[in-house]
Design a protein around this motif. Structure first.
Motif, PDB file in Angstrom:
ATOM      1  N   GLU A 283      -3.351  16.925  11.584  1.00 21.60           N
ATOM      2  CA  GLU A 283      -3.795  15.882  12.490  1.00 21.60           C
ATOM      3  C   GLU A 283      -2.998  14.585  12.371  1.00 21.60           C
ATOM      4  N   ASN A 284      -2.147  14.475  11.370  1.00 19.53           N
ATOM      5  CA  ASN A 284      -1.483  13.192  11.162  1.00 19.53           C
ATOM      6  C   ASN A 284      -0.146  13.382  10.452  1.00 19.53           C
ATOM      7  N   GLN A 285       0.744  12.412  10.638  1.00 20.25           N
ATOM      8  CA  GLN A 285       2.001  12.354   9.919  1.00 20.25           C
ATOM      9  C   GLN A 285       2.222  10.914   9.458  1.00 20.25           C
ATOM     10  N   VAL A 286       2.723  10.783   8.243  1.00 22.80           N
ATOM     11  CA  VAL A 286       2.920   9.450   7.670  1.00 22.80           C
ATOM     12  C   VAL A 286       4.303   9.385   7.042  1.00 22.80           C
ATOM     13  N   LEU A 287       5.069   8.358   7.412  1.00 24.60           N
ATOM     14  CA  LEU A 287       6.391   8.111   6.832  1.00 24.60           C
ATOM     15  C   LEU A 287       6.380   6.731   6.193  1.00 24.60           C
ATOM     16  N   SER A 288       6.739   6.656   4.892  1.00 22.92           N
ATOM     17  CA  SER A 288       6.706   5.385   4.161  1.00 22.92           C
ATOM     18  C   SER A 288       8.041   5.131   3.489  1.00 22.92           C
ATOM     19  N   CYS A 289       8.421   3.871   3.459  1.00 21.48           N
ATOM     20  CA  CYS A 289       9.637   3.451   2.763  1.00 21.48           C
ATOM     21  C   CYS A 289       9.358   2.120   2.067  1.00 21.48           C
ATOM     22  N   GLN A 290       9.691   2.029   0.778  1.00 18.76           N
ATOM     23  CA  GLN A 290       9.444   0.811  -0.001  1.00 18.76           C
ATOM     24  C   GLN A 290      10.685   0.460  -0.808  1.00 18.76           C
ATOM     25  N   LEU A 291      11.059  -0.818  -0.800  1.00 19.17           N
ATOM     26  CA  LEU A 291      12.176  -1.329  -1.584  1.00 19.17           C
ATOM     27  C   LEU A 291      11.661  -2.403  -2.521  1.00 19.17           C
ATOM     28  N   LEU A 295      13.818  -9.270 -10.390  1.00 22.25           N
ATOM     29  CA  LEU A 295      14.491 -10.564 -10.535  1.00 22.25           C
ATOM     30  C   LEU A 295      14.215 -11.137 -11.923  1.00 22.25           C
ATOM     31  N   LYS A 296      15.129 -11.978 -12.384  1.00 20.80           N
ATOM     32  CA  LYS A 296      14.942 -12.706 -13.635  1.00 20.80           C
ATOM     33  C   LYS A 296      14.748 -14.173 -13.293  1.00 20.80           C
ATOM     34  N   ILE A 297      13.468 -14.569 -13.227  1.00 24.42           N
ATOM     35  CA  ILE A 297      13.118 -15.931 -12.844  1.00 24.42           C
ATOM     36  C   ILE A 297      12.093 -16.468 -13.827  1.00 24.42           C
ATOM     37  N   GLY A 298      12.290 -17.692 -14.283  1.00 24.45           N
ATOM     38  CA  GLY A 298      11.315 -18.353 -15.136  1.00 24.45           C
ATOM     39  C   GLY A 298      11.273 -17.778 -16.525  1.00 24.45           C
ATOM     40  N   ASN A 299      10.191 -18.070 -17.229  1.00 19.58           N
ATOM     41  CA  ASN A 299       9.987 -17.609 -18.594  1.00 19.58           C
ATOM     42  C   ASN A 299       8.532 -17.181 -18.761  1.00 19.58           C
ATOM     43  N   PRO A 300       8.234 -15.873 -18.959  1.00 18.80           N
ATOM     44  CA  PRO A 300       9.217 -14.800 -19.151  1.00 18.80           C
ATOM     45  C   PRO A 300       9.940 -14.444 -17.849  1.00 18.80           C
ATOM     46  N   PRO A 301      11.226 -14.035 -17.952  1.00 17.48           N
ATOM     47  CA  PRO A 301      12.045 -13.795 -16.745  1.00 17.48           C
ATOM     48  C   PRO A 301      11.805 -12.424 -16.144  1.00 17.48           C
ATOM     49  N   ASP A 302      10.573 -12.151 -15.729  1.00 17.78           N
ATOM     50  CA  ASP A 302      10.219 -10.839 -15.195  1.00 17.78           C
ATOM     51  C   ASP A 302       9.485 -11.040 -13.873  1.00 17.78           C
ATOM     52  N   ALA A 303      10.172 -10.755 -12.778  1.00 16.35           N
ATOM     53  CA  ALA A 303       9.577 -10.890 -11.452  1.00 16.35           C
ATOM     54  C   ALA A 303      10.181  -9.835 -10.541  1.00 16.35           C
ATOM     55  N   GLN A 304       9.566  -9.651  -9.384  1.00 22.06           N
ATOM     56  CA  GLN A 304      10.122  -8.717  -8.412  1.00 22.06           C
ATOM     57  C   GLN A 304       9.616  -9.072  -7.023  1.00 22.06           C
ATOM     58  N   VAL A 305      10.443  -8.776  -6.032  1.00 24.87           N
ATOM     59  CA  VAL A 305      10.032  -8.896  -4.637  1.00 24.87           C
ATOM     60  C   VAL A 305      10.078  -7.499  -4.040  1.00 24.87           C
ATOM     61  N   GLU A 306       9.237  -7.268  -3.068  1.00 26.93           N
ATOM     62  CA  GLU A 306       9.196  -5.941  -2.459  1.00 26.93           C
ATOM     63  C   GLU A 306       8.858  -6.038  -0.978  1.00 26.93           C
ATOM     64  N   CYS A 307       9.302  -5.035  -0.249  1.00 28.84           N
ATOM     65  CA  CYS A 307       8.938  -4.914   1.153  1.00 28.84           C
ATOM     66  C   CYS A 307       8.816  -3.427   1.471  1.00 28.84           C
ATOM     67  N   SER A 308       7.935  -3.106   2.380  1.00 26.28           N
ATOM     68  CA  SER A 308       7.720  -1.696   2.718  1.00 26.28           C
ATOM     69  C   SER A 308       7.328  -1.578   4.177  1.00 26.28           C
ATOM     70  N   ALA A 309       7.618  -0.423   4.733  1.00 30.30           N
ATOM     71  CA  ALA A 309       7.232  -0.108   6.106  1.00 30.30           C
ATOM     72  C   ALA A 309       6.586   1.276   6.115  1.00 30.30           C
ATOM     73  N   LYS A 310       5.547   1.415   6.912  1.00 34.70           N
ATOM     74  CA  LYS A 310       4.811   2.683   6.971  1.00 34.70           C
ATOM     75  C   LYS A 310       4.496   3.011   8.421  1.00 34.70           C
ATOM     76  N   TYR A 311       4.853   4.230   8.804  1.00 37.01           N
ATOM     77  CA  TYR A 311       4.515   4.693  10.146  1.00 37.01           C
ATOM     78  C   TYR A 311       3.459   5.778  10.031  1.00 37.01           C
ATOM     79  N   ASP A 312       2.305   5.509  10.629  1.00 38.35           N
ATOM     80  CA  ASP A 312       1.173   6.426  10.637  1.00 38.35           C
ATOM     81  C   ASP A 312       0.918   6.843  12.078  1.00 38.35           C
ATOM     82  N   LEU A 313       0.881   8.159  12.324  1.00 41.40           N
ATOM     83  CA  LEU A 313       0.720   8.658  13.688  1.00 41.40           C
ATOM     84  C   LEU A 313      -0.596   8.189  14.305  1.00 41.40           C
TER      85      LEU A 313
END
Length: 541
Positions: A283-291, A295-313
């Motif tokens: 009944e459904n199809q789902v396609l997902s992509c995440q990046l 990053l090394k920011i601040g102290n402690p230098p542990d951070a990350q940015v992310e973006c994702s797209a999802k197509y749901d029928l």
């Protein structure tokens, strides 16, 4: 304080065999006991033995790997003997396994409480309110749902663990509760089996298992049988086959009895992680992509940015973007904005503290509105900035001050000993220093006029390191790798926990130069950019 073998030989951590041999020859000539008089022989012997031990460890590939992983304690203990005949990858793998086992044993010593709180708020009224009703809407944001769970994980035997979790749920003023129990039996590090029982809205029995098939292949399965309100039984099951390709790629295929198939690919690079999945069903199809970009920011230098797209029928396209940041050693804050044609605009705020997590889902609009996107994007920035400046920074500064005070008192005796050893080493270096200066002066080469190391602005936290720095000059060049200078012979840590610098004033081709670097920075001199303008102009005239 442990000796840093790389610093003792003034070597970069990526150095090769020839560089190690060359550094050892230079340092051993400097401190060989036969080159010093009886008064200095004992001090020379002490420094020579340190240099020799550093060379013996770094020149041996196995010992060097063990030192890189375990430090001096690992090399000197009997633990390294069992690893000696392994290659570097095997040593690393064994070390990580030992660390995991050690951590598991520590956790088994007591129960492991885990809690989770999740709140869903409906703030859509803020986007449509006018100036007169804005404050009223701000203080009357309704709570759509509230979930709180608490679990206790404890060992029963060496191979069995039990988990009990209680969950309370309030969804649109309808309250329910669940009690879940799980027992896991571990047959080996490659196989485990877990059974569970849930009471609440009916009863559910689950059975889950894991098996490592080969070095690269592994599989899991899950089956579930539920009895809902004494009416009928509902059964579901699924299995996953995974393949680890090296340390950076994972491929999974998931199959379930509801006739859905899902393929997942996870790929990691040094500065990027990719998650790609495709699920297909009747009944459904789902396609997902995440990046995800670490990053090394601040102290402690542990951070990350992310973006994702999802197509749901069924539900259409969804887009998510956000970031997470390590606040302290045990705390992490994350924020994600979700935008979709069906779901509208929603902000997810997540705070993790040790084994406890808190999540707040804030609905700004059930349709895509620019003002809602603006709220969802800038509220996390405001929350993080407020926490950072009002809570986190003062807390970290307080912890750092307490740690420095405690360590300073603890290391006072060691500091006095290190200070005396550095003074004796400088005495031993004097003859070499004089010869080096004479050679460099005769050919108009590199002469260290003055070198200071420590905390600038505080006279009692600075030491004169002119002699040891000049002794590291070779062929009118001075190279200091990218590591703390504290471990160099003739140096010592003048003030634990404080930021230190190295200032060098030197003469090259009868022109004065000057440079100041942070403690961990590399240094290569002479450099044209270090020339003192006044000296240069006088020389030209």
């Amino acid at each position: 304080m442990e000796d840093d073998y790389y610093s003792l030989l003034n070597l970069d951590r990526k150095c090769g065999e020839e560089e190690i041999k060359g550094a050892y020859r230079r340092q051993s000539r400097l401190f060989h006991p036969d080159r010093h008089c009886d008064a200095n022989k004992e001090s020379a012997e002490l420094n020579f033995q340190k240099i020799k031990r550093a060379y013996e460890v770094l020149i041996d590939p196995q010992l060097r790997t063990i030192y890189d992983l375990y430090g001096v304690q690992g090399v000197e203990s009997g633990q390294h003997l069992a690893l000696y005949d392994m290659d570097r990858n095997k040593i690393k793998e064994t070390f990580e396994r030992i660390q995991r086992q050690k951590k598991e044993k520590e956790q088994e010593a007591a129960t492991n409480p885990i809690s989770h709180i999740s709140v869903e708020l409906d703030a859509s009224g803020l986007c449509y309110s006018n100036r007169e009703t804005y404050i009223t809407e701000l203080f009357n944001i309704p709570i759509n749902s509230f979930v709180i769970s608490q679990s206790v994980d404890a060992p029963l035997t060496e191979s069995n663990r039990a988990t009990v979790m209680c969950t309370a749920i309030n969804n649109n003023d309808v309250a329910t509760g669940l009690i879940q129990t799980h027992v896991r039996h571990t047959f080996s590090e490659n196989t485990w089996l877990e059974s569970g029982l849930t009471f609440g809205h009916g009863a559910t029995v689950t059975l889950t298992g894991y098996r490592k098939l080969t070095k690269f292949l592994w599989s899991t399965f899950r089956s579930q049988c539920s009895r809902i309100e004494r009416e009928y039984l509902q059964y579901s099951a699924g299995a996953t086959l995974g393949c680890n390709i090296g340390d950076s790629t994972v491929i999974k295929a998931e199959i379930s009895l509801d006739k859905t198939v899902k393929g997942v690919i996870t790929k990691s690079w040094e500065k990027l992680r990719l998650y790609l999945s495709y699920q297909i069903g009747l009944e459904n199809q789902v396609l997902s992509c995440q990046l995800i970009r670490p990053l090394k920011i601040g102290n402690p230098p542990d951070a990350q940015v992310e973006c994702s797209a999802k197509y749901d029928l069924v539900e259409g396209i969804h887009i998510e973007y956000g970031a997470s940041k390590q606040l302290t050693e045990y705390s992490r804050l994350a924020a994600l904005v979700r935008i979709g044609y069906v779901s509208g605009v929603k902000l997810k705020l997540m705070l993790t503290r040790g084994q406890h997590s808190y999540r707040f889902d804030i609905m700004f609009s059930d349709v895509i509105e620019p003002v809602a996107v603006l709220y969802g994007t800038f509220i996390p920035v405001f929350v993080y900035s407020s926490l950072h400046w009002l809570v986190i920074n003062p807390y970290l500064n307080k912890l750092k001050a307490e740690d420095i005070a405690a360590k300073s008192e603890e290391l006072k005796t060691q500091l006095e000993r290190a200070k005396e050893e550095a003074r004796e080493a400088v005495t031993l270096m004097r003859p070499t220093y004089d010869r080096n200066v004479n050679v460099e002066q005769c050919k108009g080469g590199l002469v260290i006029v003055q070198a200071w190391y420590g905390v600038f602005g505080s006279a009692n936290k600075l030491i004169d390191v002119t002699v040891p720095v000049q002794c590291l000059v070779s062929n009118s060049k001075l190279i200091l790798p990218e590591h703390t200078k504290t471990g160099l012979v003739g140096f010592y840590d003048v003030s634990y926990g404080e930021d230190k610098q190295l200032a060098v004033k030197y003469r090259f081709r009868n022109i004065m130069h000057e440079v100041i670097i942070a403690d961990g920075e590399p240094l290569k001199i002479p450099r044209q950019s270090h020339r003192i303008a006044q000296s240069a102009s006088q020389s030209g005239s």
